[in-house]
Design a protein around this motif. Structure first.
Motif, PDB file in Angstrom:
ATOM      1  N   GLU A  78       0.824  -1.208   0.000  1.00 55.31           N
ATOM      2  CA  GLU A  78       0.000   0.000   0.000  1.00 55.31           C
ATOM      3  C   GLU A  78       0.855   1.254   0.000  1.00 55.31           C
ATOM      4  N   ALA A  79       1.923   1.244   0.819  1.00 57.84           N
ATOM      5  CA  ALA A  79       2.809   2.416   0.869  1.00 57.84           C
ATOM      6  C   ALA A  79       3.507   2.629  -0.471  1.00 57.84           C
ATOM      7  N   THR A  80       3.904   1.537  -1.134  1.00 58.98           N
ATOM      8  CA  THR A  80       4.567   1.645  -2.432  1.00 58.98           C
ATOM      9  C   THR A  80       3.629   2.225  -3.489  1.00 58.98           C
ATOM     10  N   LEU A  81       2.379   1.779  -3.490  1.00 52.15           N
ATOM     11  CA  LEU A  81       1.402   2.297  -4.450  1.00 52.15           C
ATOM     12  C   LEU A  81       1.120   3.780  -4.234  1.00 52.15           C
ATOM     13  N   LYS A  82       1.059   4.210  -2.969  1.00 50.49           N
ATOM     14  CA  LYS A  82       0.848   5.630  -2.679  1.00 50.49           C
ATOM     15  C   LYS A  82       2.021   6.470  -3.181  1.00 50.49           C
ATOM     16  N   GLN A  83       3.249   5.983  -2.937  1.00 52.53           N
ATOM     17  CA  GLN A  83       4.434   6.719  -3.385  1.00 52.53           C
ATOM     18  C   GLN A  83       4.488   6.799  -4.901  1.00 52.53           C
ATOM     19  N   GLN A  84       4.096   5.718  -5.576  1.00 53.45           N
ATOM     20  CA  GLN A  84       4.068   5.726  -7.028  1.00 53.45           C
ATOM     21  C   GLN A  84       3.081   6.760  -7.559  1.00 53.45           C
ATOM     22  N   GLY A  85       1.929   6.865  -6.907  1.00 46.70           N
ATOM     23  CA  GLY A  85       0.952   7.870  -7.320  1.00 46.70           C
ATOM     24  C   GLY A  85       1.474   9.289  -7.161  1.00 46.70           C
ATOM     25  N   LYS A  86       2.172   9.540  -6.043  1.00 49.53           N
ATOM     26  CA  LYS A  86       2.741  10.881  -5.824  1.00 49.53           C
ATOM     27  C   LYS A  86       3.776  11.220  -6.897  1.00 49.53           C
ATOM     28  N   LEU A  87       4.637  10.254  -7.236  1.00 45.95           N
ATOM     29  CA  LEU A  87       5.674  10.507  -8.239  1.00 45.95           C
ATOM     30  C   LEU A  87       5.076  10.788  -9.614  1.00 45.95           C
ATOM     31  N   VAL A  92       4.355  15.343 -13.856  1.00 45.23           N
ATOM     32  CA  VAL A  92       3.604  16.197 -14.786  1.00 45.23           C
ATOM     33  C   VAL A  92       4.175  17.615 -14.813  1.00 45.23           C
ATOM     34  N   TYR A  93       4.670  18.080 -13.665  1.00 46.53           N
ATOM     35  CA  TYR A  93       5.160  19.459 -13.546  1.00 46.53           C
ATOM     36  C   TYR A  93       6.676  19.557 -13.699  1.00 46.53           C
ATOM     37  N   ALA A  94       7.370  18.439 -13.884  1.00 52.95           N
ATOM     38  CA  ALA A  94       8.828  18.466 -14.014  1.00 52.95           C
ATOM     39  C   ALA A  94       9.225  18.864 -15.429  1.00 52.95           C
ATOM     40  N   PRO A  95      10.325  19.644 -15.600  1.00 54.99           N
ATOM     41  CA  PRO A  95      10.805  19.999 -16.943  1.00 54.99           C
ATOM     42  C   PRO A  95      11.201  18.752 -17.713  1.00 54.99           C
ATOM     43  N   SER A  96      11.120  18.840 -19.035  1.00 51.46           N
ATOM     44  CA  SER A  96      11.468  17.681 -19.858  1.00 51.46           C
ATOM     45  C   SER A  96      12.965  17.437 -19.903  1.00 51.46           C
ATOM     46  N   HIS A  97      13.775  18.441 -19.548  1.00 49.64           N
ATOM     47  CA  HIS A  97      15.234  18.257 -19.620  1.00 49.64           C
ATOM     48  C   HIS A  97      15.927  19.061 -18.530  1.00 49.64           C
ATOM     49  N   PHE A  98      16.892  18.431 -17.895  1.00 52.31           N
ATOM     50  CA  PHE A  98      17.781  19.105 -16.956  1.00 52.31           C
ATOM     51  C   PHE A  98      19.196  19.011 -17.508  1.00 52.31           C
ATOM     52  N   PRO A  99      19.960  20.102 -17.503  1.00 55.27           N
ATOM     53  CA  PRO A  99      21.351  19.999 -17.936  1.00 55.27           C
ATOM     54  C   PRO A  99      22.098  18.994 -17.074  1.00 55.27           C
ATOM     55  N   ASP A 100      23.077  18.344 -17.683  1.00 54.05           N
ATOM     56  CA  ASP A 100      23.868  17.327 -16.980  1.00 54.05           C
ATOM     57  C   ASP A 100      24.595  17.955 -15.794  1.00 54.05           C
ATOM     58  N   LYS A 101      24.220  17.520 -14.569  1.00 57.85           N
ATOM     59  CA  LYS A 101      24.801  18.122 -13.360  1.00 57.85           C
ATOM     60  C   LYS A 101      26.305  17.868 -13.266  1.00 57.85           C
ATOM     61  N   THR A 102      26.730  16.661 -13.683  1.00 61.89           N
ATOM     62  CA  THR A 102      28.146  16.340 -13.596  1.00 61.89           C
ATOM     63  C   THR A 102      28.962  17.239 -14.503  1.00 61.89           C
ATOM     64  N   THR A 103      28.430  17.467 -15.728  1.00 62.19           N
ATOM     65  CA  THR A 103      29.154  18.308 -16.671  1.00 62.19           C
ATOM     66  C   THR A 103      29.212  19.746 -16.179  1.00 62.19           C
ATOM     67  N   MET A 104      28.094  20.267 -15.652  1.00 63.65           N
ATOM     68  CA  MET A 104      28.078  21.636 -15.146  1.00 63.65           C
ATOM     69  C   MET A 104      29.013  21.786 -13.956  1.00 63.65           C
ATOM     70  N   LEU A 105      29.088  20.749 -13.120  1.00 63.39           N
ATOM     71  CA  LEU A 105      29.981  20.803 -11.964  1.00 63.39           C
ATOM     72  C   LEU A 105      31.428  20.851 -12.417  1.00 63.39           C
ATOM     73  N   ASN A 106      31.780  20.034 -13.433  1.00 64.61           N
ATOM     74  CA  ASN A 106      33.148  20.040 -13.941  1.00 64.61           C
ATOM     75  C   ASN A 106      33.498  21.400 -14.539  1.00 64.61           C
ATOM     76  N   SER A 107      32.528  22.012 -15.238  1.00 67.40           N
ATOM     77  CA  SER A 107      32.786  23.332 -15.820  1.00 67.40           C
ATOM     78  C   SER A 107      33.020  24.369 -14.728  1.00 67.40           C
ATOM     79  N   ASP A 108      32.215  24.320 -13.670  1.00 68.97           N
ATOM     80  CA  ASP A 108      32.388  25.260 -12.558  1.00 68.97           C
ATOM     81  C   ASP A 108      33.734  25.066 -11.880  1.00 68.97           C
TER      82      ASP A 108
END
Length: 272
Positions: A78-87, A92-108
């Motif tokens: 039951e807890a797993t099904l609830k968590q799946q529903g939340k995710l 739905v509201y998450a961006p379709s793309h995030f820049p690669d964090k590892t690459t941005m960290l190396n650049s910084d």
């Protein structure tokens, strides 16, 4: 409901065992009426009875453990099904793309290391004259303060608009991570062009002179650029994948190229 059915089936099995145990117990009583040595079969029956009693007890213990575990398993499901529903709702509201964090960290990290290097040489050269005649002749007469290099990422639609031959195995993440690398190269070169000699390490001075010679041609005035030889990762490298990325970005208008002397120069374009 399934747990109750399983328990009912096991109860029937246990009842069958108990019936068999009762029969064997009657035989044991009969055995005690005569010496065991005179009836060898009773000895074997007694051994079998003892073994069966141990097996029945073991089955009872196992059934009890499984029955106790059923409620815990139900709660976990039951807890797993609830968590799946939340995710699903969050996705739905998450961006379709995030820049690669590892690459941005190396650049910084590369940018921070360059800035620390400049600060160290500023401290060591506090007693050195502000500018030498050599620097005055070498430094290009160009306005400083170009600003940060453009980070003009591509979109999913742009990538999908390319032919399968041109796109190959490239992904949105790989191409946009390469754009991060390009911005890092261009910013490093901008520092080398504008920094005085006493603020640069000896191993960087030769490249700084090379870049300043390229800038003096006037083709790159006010533009952010890097050399083909700067392509050393972490994502963009001078290999087949790197060349394919350059082809895609040139086609999408993110970069342009120029040949200055023996140097192949890649220029970063700004968004329209």
């Amino acid at each position: 409901m399934e747990g109750n059915q399983a328990g009912y089936s096991l109860d029937l099995l246990i009842a069958s065992f108990n019936k068999r145990v009762g029969e064997l117990q009657e035989l044991v009583i009969a055995r005690n009426m005569y010496p065991a040595s005179s009836i060898p079969d009773l000895t074997a029956i007694d051994t079998a009875l003892s073994s069966m009693e141990l097996q029945v007890q073991s089955i009872k213990d196992r059934v009890r453990e499984e029955t106790e575990a059923i409620p815990k398993a139900k709660k976990l499901i039951e807890a797993t099904l609830k968590q799946q529903g939340k995710l699903k709702k969050m996705s739905v509201y998450a961006p379709s793309h995030f820049p690669d964090k590892t690459t941005m960290l190396n650049s910084d990290i590369n940018r921070c290391l360059l800035q620390e290097n400049v600060k160290l040489h500023e401290q060591n050269s506090a007693l050195v004259s502000l500018k030498s005649d050599e620097e005055a002749a070498v430094l290009p007469k160009e306005k400083k303060g170009r600003g940060s290099p453009p980070l003009w990422y591509i979109t999913v639609d742009e990538l999908n608009s390319l032919s399968s031959y041109m796109r190959g195995r490239l992904t949105l993440e790989k191409v946009n991570a390469a754009i991060n690398d390009m911005a890092s190269y261009a910013e490093t070169n901008a520092h080398l062009i504008s920094a005085p000699k006493q603020k640069l390490a000896e191993n960087l001075w030769e490249k700084a002179l090379k870049l300043r010679d390229i800038v003096t041609t006037g083709v790159l005035k006010g533009k952010h650029f890097f050399l083909e030889t700067d392509m050393k990762g972490p994502m963009l490298k001078l290999d087949n994948t790197g060349k394919a990325i350059l082809t895609v970005l040139r086609h999408l208008g993110r970069i342009s190229e120029a040949r200055i002397g023996q140097n192949r120069v890649i220029i970063l374009m700004k968004p329209h």
